[in-house]
Enzyme design. Sequence first.
Site, PDB file in Angstrom:
ATOM      1  N   ASN A 222       1.191  -1.718   0.249  1.00 52.07           N
ATOM      2  CA  ASN A 222      -0.148  -0.350   0.089  1.00 52.07           C
ATOM      3  C   ASN A 222       0.854   1.334   0.133  1.00 52.07           C
ATOM      4  O   ASN A 222       1.032   2.089  -0.972  1.00 52.07           O
ATOM      5  CB  ASN A 222      -0.822  -0.050   1.181  1.00 52.07           C
ATOM      6  CG  ASN A 222      -1.964   1.243   1.251  1.00 52.07           C
ATOM      7  OD1 ASN A 222      -2.306   2.098   0.318  1.00 52.07           O
ATOM      8  ND2 ASN A 222      -1.955   1.216   2.380  1.00 52.07           N
ATOM      9  N   ASP A 223       1.497   1.901   0.691  1.00 54.53           N
ATOM     10  CA  ASP A 223       1.720   2.963   1.122  1.00 54.53           C
ATOM     11  C   ASP A 223       3.390   3.070  -0.010  1.00 54.53           C
ATOM     12  O   ASP A 223       3.679   4.013  -0.142  1.00 54.53           O
ATOM     13  CB  ASP A 223       2.969   3.191   2.808  1.00 54.53           C
ATOM     14  CG  ASP A 223       1.319   2.877   3.729  1.00 54.53           C
ATOM     15  OD1 ASP A 223       0.510   3.646   3.536  1.00 54.53           O
ATOM     16  OD2 ASP A 223       1.832   2.740   4.850  1.00 54.53           O
TER      17      ASP A 223
END
Length: 480
Positions: A408-409
Amino acid sequence: MLSQGFVSAAAIAASVLFILSLGGLSNQEKAKRAVWYGIVGMAVAVGFTALGPGIGGYGWLIPMVLIGAGIGTYLARKVEMTEMPQLVAALHSFVGLAAVFVAWSADLERRRVLAARAADGVMQEFSAFAALVATKAPDELTFLQIEVVLGIFIGAVTFTGSVIAFGKLAGKVDGKPRQLPGGHLLNAGAAVLSLVLAVMYLNGAGFWTLILLALLAFFIGYHLIMGIGGADMPVVVSMLNSYSGWAAAAIGFTLSNDLLIVTGALVGSSGAILSYIMCKAMNRNFVNVILGGFGGSQGPAAEIEGEQVAIDAGGVASALNDADSVIIVPGYGMAVAQAQSAVSDLVRKLRAAGKEVRFGIHPVAGRLPGHMNVLLAEAKVPYDIVLEMDEINDDFASTDVVIVIGSNDIVNPAAQEDPNSPIAGMPVLKVWEAKQVFISKRGQGTGYSGIENPLFYKENSRMFYGDARESLNTLLPLID
């Protein structure tokens, strides 16, 4: 009982082995041999120390070693690779607590020696450490007191900080940044009180000052790590690794043990360097990490337009069959699903079809520095196709297909496009520049970090929902 000369020689040998171990871990191909250097070095260190002069109480020592070895063996067999980050955090806490206990014990022995001197008496039952203290001059005892203060403070901060890090990594503590009213002022106040207590102790105050000092340091460790977001745990783990090293070094100075000093300094310095590398990879200020001042949002996040479009295994297979170049970006979701073997099978099948396949690894992917590299090595993915972010980031624009597995990040364009994002300014893998991006993800939630990702809504992105291992196993038979 061995002479001090033998013990000193063994300490030098163990130190060399530890240095070789750390040096070898920088290369995946040498890592296994490096681990064995560390194992042998620790066996030499423990064995020769236990047989050294002034060591007794084997009726307690041997059972404790056997119990510890048994627990370690059990954990090594039981703990999954996905649980390794929290295990490392837990082990750091043991080092910190040991430093506190050793420092307390050292001061009690110092007081026994001073009491005997004041009474002009001779202590008949000196411990090995008390006998060592009895040989020290007054100025040397002052240095011992300073070592005690440092051991307690660093050790206590390491202990509670590591316990909270363990809780956040294991999902037992909320991963969002949490601080008590007053925030950093509470930490600063506790630090000032700790300094006051240290000065009082050095000027002759009682043992109660060390107890209060430990309690304040326990609070600082707890509050610092509670104030850091769960998405930043890789940096926290490396930072606590450094703290545990300095705690061990403080114990070494207190016990006049050269091997502990060297080992602690190695761990402390390497952990600090790793923390700096992690901070650079996340565009974080190193001082902010130490003070626990990052991990929260900077303001209202930018609104995301569009919708997440799902795709099935057939659609992903069709794109892969037509592609010439593929980059795979793994994240913690791959570890949770234990999908590394399925990923390795996919890589072999794609390469057999003549396609260029590489991996893009972000420095903070997973929950421990190097987490993804270890998983891929375990699945026997060739080392030469596993590339770091700086090596591969410019190649996404010329890549046909990118497969993101549980990340994600580290693939979030908001890091570069949204100044209010909690990860604003963090260098990320620019997967959205590829022709097509497929994201393997369990569902539509934001995941562990709780940060929304605009990548999932881009026109060239498709969501490949489901458990990563099951999704890849469904995909494999469809690859030509």
